[in-house]
Scaffold this motif. Sequence first.
Motif, mmCIF file in Angstrom:
data_model
loop_
_atom_site.group_PDB
_atom_site.id
_atom_site.type_symbol
_atom_site.label_atom_id
_atom_site.label_comp_id
_atom_site.label_asym_id
_atom_site.label_seq_id
_atom_site.Cartn_x
_atom_site.Cartn_y
_atom_site.Cartn_z
ATOM 1 N N TRP A 1 29.028 28.625 -28.866
ATOM 2 C CA TRP A 1 28.828 27.198 -28.417
ATOM 3 C C TRP A 1 30.097 26.298 -28.137
ATOM 4 N N GLU A 2 31.170 26.865 -28.471
ATOM 5 C CA GLU A 2 32.389 25.859 -28.481
ATOM 6 C C GLU A 2 33.153 26.035 -27.142
ATOM 7 N N LYS A 3 32.489 27.410 -26.466
ATOM 8 C CA LYS A 3 33.013 27.477 -25.001
ATOM 9 C C LYS A 3 32.105 27.006 -24.093
ATOM 10 N N VAL A 4 30.978 26.342 -24.479
ATOM 11 C CA VAL A 4 29.824 26.175 -23.360
ATOM 12 C C VAL A 4 30.552 24.756 -22.992
ATOM 13 N N ARG A 5 30.389 24.359 -21.727
ATOM 14 C CA ARG A 5 30.947 23.108 -21.029
ATOM 15 C C ARG A 5 30.001 22.153 -21.397
ATOM 16 N N THR A 6 30.234 20.912 -21.773
ATOM 17 C CA THR A 6 29.483 19.716 -21.866
ATOM 18 C C THR A 6 29.989 18.486 -21.020
ATOM 19 N N TYR A 7 29.459 17.808 -20.362
ATOM 20 C CA TYR A 7 29.712 16.669 -19.415
ATOM 21 C C TYR A 7 29.290 15.567 -19.765
ATOM 22 N N MET A 8 30.093 14.472 -20.019
ATOM 23 C CA MET A 8 29.985 13.202 -20.562
ATOM 24 C C MET A 8 29.585 12.164 -19.563
ATOM 25 N N CYS A 9 28.471 11.604 -19.551
ATOM 26 C CA CYS A 9 28.318 10.509 -18.669
ATOM 27 C C CYS A 9 28.726 9.258 -18.856
ATOM 28 N N PRO A 10 29.554 8.636 -18.132
ATOM 29 C CA PRO A 10 30.064 7.013 -18.440
ATOM 30 C C PRO A 10 29.035 6.235 -18.688
ATOM 31 N N ASP A 11 29.099 4.944 -19.288
ATOM 32 C CA ASP A 11 28.227 4.088 -19.442
ATOM 33 C C ASP A 11 27.932 3.294 -18.136
ATOM 34 N N LEU A 12 26.760 3.340 -17.848
ATOM 35 C CA LEU A 12 26.524 2.617 -16.413
ATOM 36 C C LEU A 12 25.588 1.381 -16.413
ATOM 37 N N THR A 13 25.894 0.808 -17.388
ATOM 38 C CA THR A 13 25.016 -0.473 -17.573
ATOM 39 C C THR A 13 25.228 -1.524 -16.841
ATOM 40 N N ASP A 14 26.712 -1.734 -16.528
ATOM 41 C CA ASP A 14 27.291 -2.999 -15.360
ATOM 42 C C ASP A 14 27.784 -2.254 -14.354
ATOM 43 N N PHE A 15 27.038 -1.259 -13.947
ATOM 44 C CA PHE A 15 27.459 -0.510 -12.679
ATOM 45 C C PHE A 15 27.056 -1.437 -11.404
ATOM 46 N N GLU A 16 27.914 -1.721 -10.321
ATOM 47 C CA GLU A 16 27.569 -2.440 -9.372
ATOM 48 C C GLU A 16 26.851 -1.939 -8.208
ATOM 49 N N LEU A 17 26.890 -0.553 -8.155
ATOM 50 C CA LEU A 17 26.232 0.305 -6.943
ATOM 51 C C LEU A 17 24.666 0.489 -7.229
ATOM 52 N N THR A 18 23.704 0.385 -6.487
ATOM 53 C CA THR A 18 22.419 0.651 -6.800
ATOM 54 C C THR A 18 22.096 2.040 -5.985
ATOM 55 N N PRO A 19 20.859 2.671 -6.542
ATOM 56 C CA PRO A 19 20.509 3.899 -6.066
ATOM 57 C C PRO A 19 20.054 3.688 -4.743
ATOM 58 N N PHE A 20 20.339 4.703 -3.766
ATOM 59 C CA PHE A 20 19.680 4.570 -2.576
ATOM 60 C C PHE A 20 17.924 4.366 -2.331
ATOM 61 N N VAL A 21 17.537 4.875 -3.270
ATOM 62 C CA VAL A 21 16.156 4.691 -3.535
ATOM 63 C C VAL A 21 15.698 3.790 -4.614
ATOM 64 N N THR A 22 15.129 2.582 -4.152
ATOM 65 C CA THR A 22 14.711 1.778 -5.101
ATOM 66 C C THR A 22 13.581 1.861 -5.736
ATOM 67 N N ARG A 23 13.487 1.569 -7.074
ATOM 68 C CA ARG A 23 12.526 2.071 -7.780
ATOM 69 C C ARG A 23 11.162 1.062 -7.705
ATOM 70 N N ARG A 24 11.171 0.238 -6.922
ATOM 71 C CA ARG A 24 10.135 -0.575 -6.514
ATOM 72 C C ARG A 24 9.365 -0.320 -5.482
ATOM 73 N N ILE A 25 9.972 0.637 -4.592
ATOM 74 C CA ILE A 25 8.797 1.056 -3.454
ATOM 75 C C ILE A 25 7.725 1.768 -4.170
ATOM 76 N N GLU A 26 6.696 1.506 -3.433
ATOM 77 C CA GLU A 26 5.332 2.145 -3.821
ATOM 78 C C GLU A 26 5.091 3.142 -2.961
ATOM 79 N N LYS A 27 4.406 4.347 -3.162
ATOM 80 C CA LYS A 27 4.119 5.226 -2.332
ATOM 81 C C LYS A 27 2.810 5.016 -1.663
#
Length: 100
Positions: free
Chosen positions: A47-73
Amino acid sequence: MQPSPILQRAIKRLALTTKQGPHNYYKGNRTGAMGSHTKYGGYKIDWEKVRTYMCPDLTDFELTPFVTRRIEKRKDEFGSGGPMDGKEYLRKWKAEGGNI
């Protein structure tokens, strides 16, 4: 049959492929081993050789996702192009607050 002398010099500079190496040559993809094989045919993960990826804190990130969460199906509401029309999708996405 051998390649010409000019081509022979070029082949020496190229990366070795599996067709140019010995019959059991495996090039791999530079990932490395994450453990070792046991004598019983199993594999033990170190388990010391297993790769772990750290995601940065995205709370104040300015870009929005391409698909908005408010679109209803909705299945009943389509434009002139039908359900797979890209322009109709982008129009709805912008109306729901998406910004390009």
